[in-house]
Design a protein around this motif. Structure first.
Motif, PDB file in Angstrom:
ATOM      1  N   GLY A   8       0.773  -1.230   0.000  1.00 47.58           N
ATOM      2  CA  GLY A   8       0.000   0.000   0.000  1.00 47.58           C
ATOM      3  C   GLY A   8       0.800   1.274   0.000  1.00 47.58           C
ATOM      4  N   GLY A   9       2.107   1.164   0.076  1.00 47.26           N
ATOM      5  CA  GLY A   9       2.909   2.373   0.048  1.00 47.26           C
ATOM      6  C   GLY A   9       2.910   3.005  -1.337  1.00 47.26           C
ATOM      7  N   GLY A  10       3.459   4.202  -1.423  1.00 49.28           N
ATOM      8  CA  GLY A  10       3.528   4.885  -2.707  1.00 49.28           C
ATOM      9  C   GLY A  10       3.843   6.350  -2.552  1.00 49.28           C
ATOM     10  N   LEU A  11       3.601   7.077  -3.627  1.00 48.95           N
ATOM     11  CA  LEU A  11       3.858   8.518  -3.677  1.00 48.95           C
ATOM     12  C   LEU A  11       2.531   9.260  -3.633  1.00 48.95           C
ATOM     13  CD1 LEU A  11       5.723  10.975  -4.202  1.00 48.95           C
ATOM     14  CD2 LEU A  11       5.443  10.508  -6.654  1.00 48.95           C
ATOM     15  N   VAL A  12       2.452  10.251  -2.755  1.00 54.18           N
ATOM     16  CA  VAL A  12       1.226  11.024  -2.620  1.00 54.18           C
ATOM     17  C   VAL A  12       1.580  12.472  -2.333  1.00 54.18           C
ATOM     18  CG1 VAL A  12       1.016  10.551  -0.142  1.00 54.18           C
ATOM     19  CG2 VAL A  12      -1.042  11.057  -1.483  1.00 54.18           C
ATOM     20  N   GLN A  13       0.714  13.374  -2.723  1.00 55.18           N
ATOM     21  CA  GLN A  13       0.944  14.791  -2.440  1.00 55.18           C
ATOM     22  C   GLN A  13       0.549  15.106  -0.997  1.00 55.18           C
ATOM     23  OE1 GLN A  13      -1.198  17.019  -5.449  1.00 55.18           O
ATOM     24  NE2 GLN A  13       0.660  17.171  -6.706  1.00 55.18           N
ATOM     25  N   ALA A  14       1.164  16.138  -0.476  1.00 57.02           N
ATOM     26  CA  ALA A  14       0.815  16.590   0.871  1.00 57.02           C
ATOM     27  C   ALA A  14      -0.685  16.868   0.949  1.00 57.02           C
ATOM     28  CB  ALA A  14       1.605  17.841   1.226  1.00 57.02           C
ATOM     29  N   SER A  63       2.814  12.682  16.848  1.00 53.53           N
ATOM     30  CA  SER A  63       2.944  13.301  15.528  1.00 53.53           C
ATOM     31  C   SER A  63       1.864  12.856  14.543  1.00 53.53           C
ATOM     32  CB  SER A  63       4.317  12.997  14.941  1.00 53.53           C
ATOM     33  OG  SER A  63       4.514  11.599  14.841  1.00 53.53           O
ATOM     34  N   VAL A  64       1.168  11.757  14.838  1.00 57.06           N
ATOM     35  CA  VAL A  64       0.171  11.248  13.894  1.00 57.06           C
ATOM     36  C   VAL A  64      -1.239  11.218  14.471  1.00 57.06           C
ATOM     37  CG1 VAL A  64       1.957   9.843  12.802  1.00 57.06           C
ATOM     38  CG2 VAL A  64       0.396   8.786  14.456  1.00 57.06           C
ATOM     39  N   PRO A  88       4.914  16.039   4.296  1.00 58.75           N
ATOM     40  CA  PRO A  88       6.229  15.591   3.802  1.00 58.75           C
ATOM     41  C   PRO A  88       7.047  14.883   4.878  1.00 58.75           C
ATOM     42  CG  PRO A  88       5.739  17.756   2.930  1.00 58.75           C
ATOM     43  CD  PRO A  88       4.648  17.440   3.924  1.00 58.75           C
ATOM     44  N   GLU A  89       6.911  15.286   6.125  1.00 61.52           N
ATOM     45  CA  GLU A  89       7.668  14.651   7.204  1.00 61.52           C
ATOM     46  C   GLU A  89       7.175  13.247   7.530  1.00 61.52           C
ATOM     47  OE1 GLU A  89       6.235  17.696   7.240  1.00 61.52           O
ATOM     48  OE2 GLU A  89       5.409  18.166   9.236  1.00 61.52           O
ATOM     49  N   ASP A  90       6.092  12.803   6.924  1.00 63.39           N
ATOM     50  CA  ASP A  90       5.641  11.419   7.076  1.00 63.39           C
ATOM     51  C   ASP A  90       6.382  10.483   6.116  1.00 63.39           C
ATOM     52  OD1 ASP A  90       2.311  12.680   7.441  1.00 63.39           O
ATOM     53  OD2 ASP A  90       3.613  11.928   9.043  1.00 63.39           O
ATOM     54  N   GLY A 117       8.893  -3.926   5.025  1.00 62.93           N
ATOM     55  CA  GLY A 117       8.751  -2.478   4.891  1.00 62.93           C
ATOM     56  C   GLY A 117       8.153  -2.068   3.553  1.00 62.93           C
ATOM     57  N   THR A 118       7.484  -0.923   3.569  1.00 58.50           N
ATOM     58  CA  THR A 118       6.921  -0.348   2.345  1.00 58.50           C
ATOM     59  C   THR A 118       7.185   1.151   2.365  1.00 58.50           C
ATOM     60  OG1 THR A 118       4.922  -0.175   0.968  1.00 58.50           O
ATOM     61  CG2 THR A 118       4.593  -0.034   3.343  1.00 58.50           C
ATOM     62  N   GLN A 119       7.611   1.682   1.228  1.00 55.70           N
ATOM     63  CA  GLN A 119       7.998   3.089   1.147  1.00 55.70           C
ATOM     64  C   GLN A 119       6.782   3.990   0.985  1.00 55.70           C
ATOM     65  OE1 GLN A 119      11.269   4.628   1.158  1.00 55.70           O
ATOM     66  NE2 GLN A 119       9.997   6.469   1.313  1.00 55.70           N
ATOM     67  N   VAL A 120       6.738   5.033   1.805  1.00 54.10           N
ATOM     68  CA  VAL A 120       5.741   6.089   1.672  1.00 54.10           C
ATOM     69  C   VAL A 120       6.477   7.393   1.419  1.00 54.10           C
ATOM     70  CG1 VAL A 120       3.988   7.446   2.877  1.00 54.10           C
ATOM     71  CG2 VAL A 120       4.032   4.949   3.128  1.00 54.10           C
ATOM     72  N   THR A 121       6.127   8.064   0.335  1.00 53.47           N
ATOM     73  CA  THR A 121       6.750   9.340  -0.008  1.00 53.47           C
ATOM     74  C   THR A 121       5.661  10.394  -0.178  1.00 53.47           C
ATOM     75  OG1 THR A 121       8.562   8.208  -1.152  1.00 53.47           O
ATOM     76  CG2 THR A 121       8.264  10.552  -1.612  1.00 53.47           C
ATOM     77  N   VAL A 122       5.786  11.475   0.571  1.00 57.45           N
ATOM     78  CA  VAL A 122       4.814  12.566   0.517  1.00 57.45           C
ATOM     79  C   VAL A 122       5.509  13.792  -0.065  1.00 57.45           C
ATOM     80  CG1 VAL A 122       3.158  13.957   1.808  1.00 57.45           C
ATOM     81  CG2 VAL A 122       3.706  11.617   2.566  1.00 57.45           C
TER      82      VAL A 122
END
Length: 124
Positions: A8-14, A63-64, A88-90, A117-122
């Motif tokens: 379920g990880g991926g790239l998402v906008q803030a 923080s969450v 972005p800090e997530d 692990g799965t990468q999450v990029t914001v």
């Protein structure tokens, strides 16, 4: 023994949302507390959220709180982390982990099983 696989990880906008899922194998899953941790390069792995074996207790990092929600389905042997209002800090690699004491609290040493692990990029 419990084995864990995240997805379920991926790239998402803030401001966006992602839902992470952790699929577990093993007959004793329902007795484990479950947690989500995250790690960025050069930093220690940190607790994000946890849930007790029954689902009756949940725990969150400050923080969450109010943005992330952890849940579990013992019949399906899955744990989910719904992440809303992402910042972005997530950005991090997120790990699913199993706690044999059943508590699911934020003490890393309680957990003895980890996913890959799965990468999450914001993005900002």
């Amino acid at each position: 023994q419990v084995q864990l696989v995240e997805s379920g990880g991926g790239l998402v906008q803030a401001g966006g949302s992602l839902r992470l899922s952790c699929a577990a194998s093993g007959r004793t899953f329902r007795s484990y507390g479950m947690g989500w941790f995250r790690q960025t390069p050069g930093k220690e792995r940190e607790f994000v959220a946890g849930i007790s074996w029954s689902g009756g207790s949940t725990y969150y990092a400050d923080s969450v709180k109010g943005r992330f929600t952890i849940s579990r389905d013992n019949a399906k042997k899955t744990v989910a982390l719904q992440m809303n209002s992402l910042k972005p800090e997530d950005t991090a690699v997120y790990y699913c982990a199993a706690d044999p004491t059943g508590q699911g609290m934020g003490v890393m040493n309680l957990y003895d099983r980890w996913g890959q692990g799965t990468q999450v990029t914001v993005s900002s």
